[in-house]
Design a protein around this motif. Sequence first.
Motif, PDB file in Angstrom:
ATOM      1  N   ARG A   1       0.128  -5.634  28.713  1.00 15.81           N
ATOM      2  CA  ARG A   1      -0.429  -6.907  27.305  1.00 15.81           C
ATOM      3  C   ARG A   1      -1.263  -7.058  26.787  1.00 15.81           C
ATOM      4  N   TYR A   2      -1.615  -7.059  25.430  1.00 17.92           N
ATOM      5  CA  TYR A   2      -2.713  -6.797  25.131  1.00 17.92           C
ATOM      6  C   TYR A   2      -3.288  -8.568  24.447  1.00 17.92           C
ATOM      7  N   LEU A   3      -4.336  -9.330  25.621  1.00 20.76           N
ATOM      8  CA  LEU A   3      -4.052 -10.092  25.213  1.00 20.76           C
ATOM      9  C   LEU A   3      -5.478 -11.045  24.461  1.00 20.76           C
ATOM     10  N   GLY A   4      -5.278 -11.433  24.146  1.00 16.23           N
ATOM     11  CA  GLY A   4      -6.414 -12.450  23.180  1.00 16.23           C
ATOM     12  C   GLY A   4      -6.988 -13.655  23.591  1.00 16.23           C
ATOM     13  N   GLU A   5      -7.998 -14.133  22.848  1.00 24.30           N
ATOM     14  CA  GLU A   5      -8.851 -15.621  23.418  1.00 24.30           C
ATOM     15  C   GLU A   5      -7.545 -16.027  24.488  1.00 24.30           C
ATOM     16  N   ASP A   6      -6.137 -16.785  24.220  1.00 23.96           N
ATOM     17  CA  ASP A   6      -5.536 -18.229  24.570  1.00 23.96           C
ATOM     18  C   ASP A   6      -4.893 -17.373  26.072  1.00 23.96           C
ATOM     19  N   GLY A   7      -5.311 -15.817  25.736  1.00 25.30           N
ATOM     20  CA  GLY A   7      -4.594 -15.158  26.820  1.00 25.30           C
ATOM     21  C   GLY A   7      -3.058 -15.382  26.768  1.00 25.30           C
ATOM     22  N   GLU A   8      -2.879 -14.968  25.331  1.00 20.30           N
ATOM     23  CA  GLU A   8      -1.374 -14.580  25.053  1.00 20.30           C
ATOM     24  C   GLU A   8      -1.124 -12.910  24.692  1.00 20.30           C
ATOM     25  N   PRO A   9      -0.523 -12.571  25.093  1.00 20.25           N
ATOM     26  CA  PRO A   9       0.426 -11.432  24.523  1.00 20.25           C
ATOM     27  C   PRO A   9       0.561 -11.619  23.332  1.00 20.25           C
ATOM     28  N   LEU A  10      -0.870 -10.306  22.209  1.00 19.41           N
ATOM     29  CA  LEU A  10      -0.524  -9.912  20.851  1.00 19.41           C
ATOM     30  C   LEU A  10      -0.305  -8.941  20.559  1.00 19.41           C
ATOM     31  N   ALA A  11      -0.096  -7.814  21.894  1.00 17.86           N
ATOM     32  CA  ALA A  11       1.129  -6.371  21.257  1.00 17.86           C
ATOM     33  C   ALA A  11       1.365  -6.316  22.938  1.00 17.86           C
ATOM     34  N   THR A  12       1.917  -5.181  23.061  1.00 14.94           N
ATOM     35  CA  THR A  12       2.608  -4.780  24.388  1.00 14.94           C
ATOM     36  C   THR A  12       2.586  -3.334  23.960  1.00 14.94           C
ATOM     37  N   THR A  13       2.637  -2.400  26.167  1.00 12.44           N
ATOM     38  CA  THR A  13       2.766  -0.965  25.481  1.00 12.44           C
ATOM     39  C   THR A  13       3.962  -0.898  26.420  1.00 12.44           C
TER      40      THR A  13
ATOM     41  N   HIS B   1     -12.824  -7.610  26.567  1.00 18.16           N
ATOM     42  CA  HIS B   1     -11.119  -7.591  26.195  1.00 18.16           C
ATOM     43  C   HIS B   1     -10.356  -7.988  27.464  1.00 18.16           C
ATOM     44  N   ALA B   2      -8.940  -8.451  28.016  1.00 21.67           N
ATOM     45  CA  ALA B   2      -9.002  -9.042  28.523  1.00 21.67           C
ATOM     46  C   ALA B   2      -7.451  -7.451  28.926  1.00 21.67           C
ATOM     47  N   ILE B   3      -6.677  -7.065  29.198  1.00 24.19           N
ATOM     48  CA  ILE B   3      -5.422  -6.519  29.513  1.00 24.19           C
ATOM     49  C   ILE B   3      -4.700  -7.257  30.778  1.00 24.19           C
ATOM     50  N   GLY B   4      -3.079  -7.398  30.360  1.00 24.05           N
ATOM     51  CA  GLY B   4      -2.346  -7.783  31.622  1.00 24.05           C
ATOM     52  C   GLY B   4      -1.315  -6.497  31.902  1.00 24.05           C
TER      53      GLY B   4
ATOM     54  N   ASP C   1     -16.093  -3.269  28.172  1.00 31.52           N
ATOM     55  CA  ASP C   1     -15.684  -4.045  29.321  1.00 31.52           C
ATOM     56  C   ASP C   1     -14.022  -4.467  29.644  1.00 31.52           C
ATOM     57  N   VAL C   2     -13.410  -3.990  30.325  1.00 33.31           N
ATOM     58  CA  VAL C   2     -11.731  -4.777  29.809  1.00 33.31           C
ATOM     59  C   VAL C   2     -11.774  -5.336  31.363  1.00 33.31           C
ATOM     60  N   GLU C   3     -10.666  -6.248  31.248  1.00 38.01           N
ATOM     61  CA  GLU C   3     -10.513  -6.874  32.722  1.00 38.01           C
ATOM     62  C   GLU C   3      -8.644  -7.204  32.488  1.00 38.01           C
ATOM     63  N   PHE C   4      -8.694  -6.405  33.481  1.00 38.98           N
ATOM     64  CA  PHE C   4      -7.050  -6.330  33.621  1.00 38.98           C
ATOM     65  C   PHE C   4      -6.747  -6.836  34.455  1.00 38.98           C
TER      66      PHE C   4
END
Length: 251
Positions: free
Chosen positions: A126-138, A112-115, A149-152
């Motif tokens: 920002r919780y990113l989808g496969e296309d790099g667009e944010p799907l949720a934000t906290t 997964h990837a999180i901005g 494994d999460v890539e920040f």
Amino acid sequence: MTASLCVAAAVVLAGSGCSGVQSMLDPAGPAAEGIARTWWIMAGGAMVILTLVMVLLWRAMVRDPDAPPFRSGILMIALGGLAFPVAVLAALLVHGTATGWRVMAMDRPADHAIGVHARQWFWTFRYLGEDGEPLATTRDVLVMPQGRDVEFRITAGDVIHSFWVPRLGGKMDAIPGRTNLLRLRADQAVPIRGQCAEFCGRDHAHMAFEVVVVPPAEYEAWVAAGGGPLPDRHPDARRAQTDTRGDSTDD
């Protein structure tokens, strides 16, 4: 009796610093485990060396002044001042390099990837989808899937900050205009706290965030739904909700 109580109190106080929501010596992920293991190895080695030095010092202090002069000074200097430090530093270099490679975990793709966006004095995730667009934000609460494994992708919007979750791994600077990468994994659903580790202004000490670790299926469903509250069993569920203040302050 008083001395025994002082020693016991010192042991309790020292041990209490090895655990907690923000202790790097109480790891909850593989990167933090590697860092903690290296720390314990270095601490143990330092204690052995300190003990050896104190024994040699004691021997020199109690030595009979009339005893024959010590004739192996050159050999002791060569062994203790040259060979021993070179061997120890070489071993630490090999161990540290191998540990650093495992800690970075760049040899395999992330699940997964999180901005991560830092500003004075809060965090936006920002919780990113496969296309790099944010799907949720906290905001000020980080949600992570357990055992994945999460890539920040870390950046900042004003000054330099530093993203650090001691129980999960090392820290990474958040720099305006630059995106730094960090890989972390949370193997335990335990209380975890993150903190800005770079002085960034008046409220730097309060720039912290909680980490909520959930099962992978629950995480994926939560992200797919665009965020929202998590189940009540999570202590910070009421805060882990979609950010309703917008992103205008992050530009």
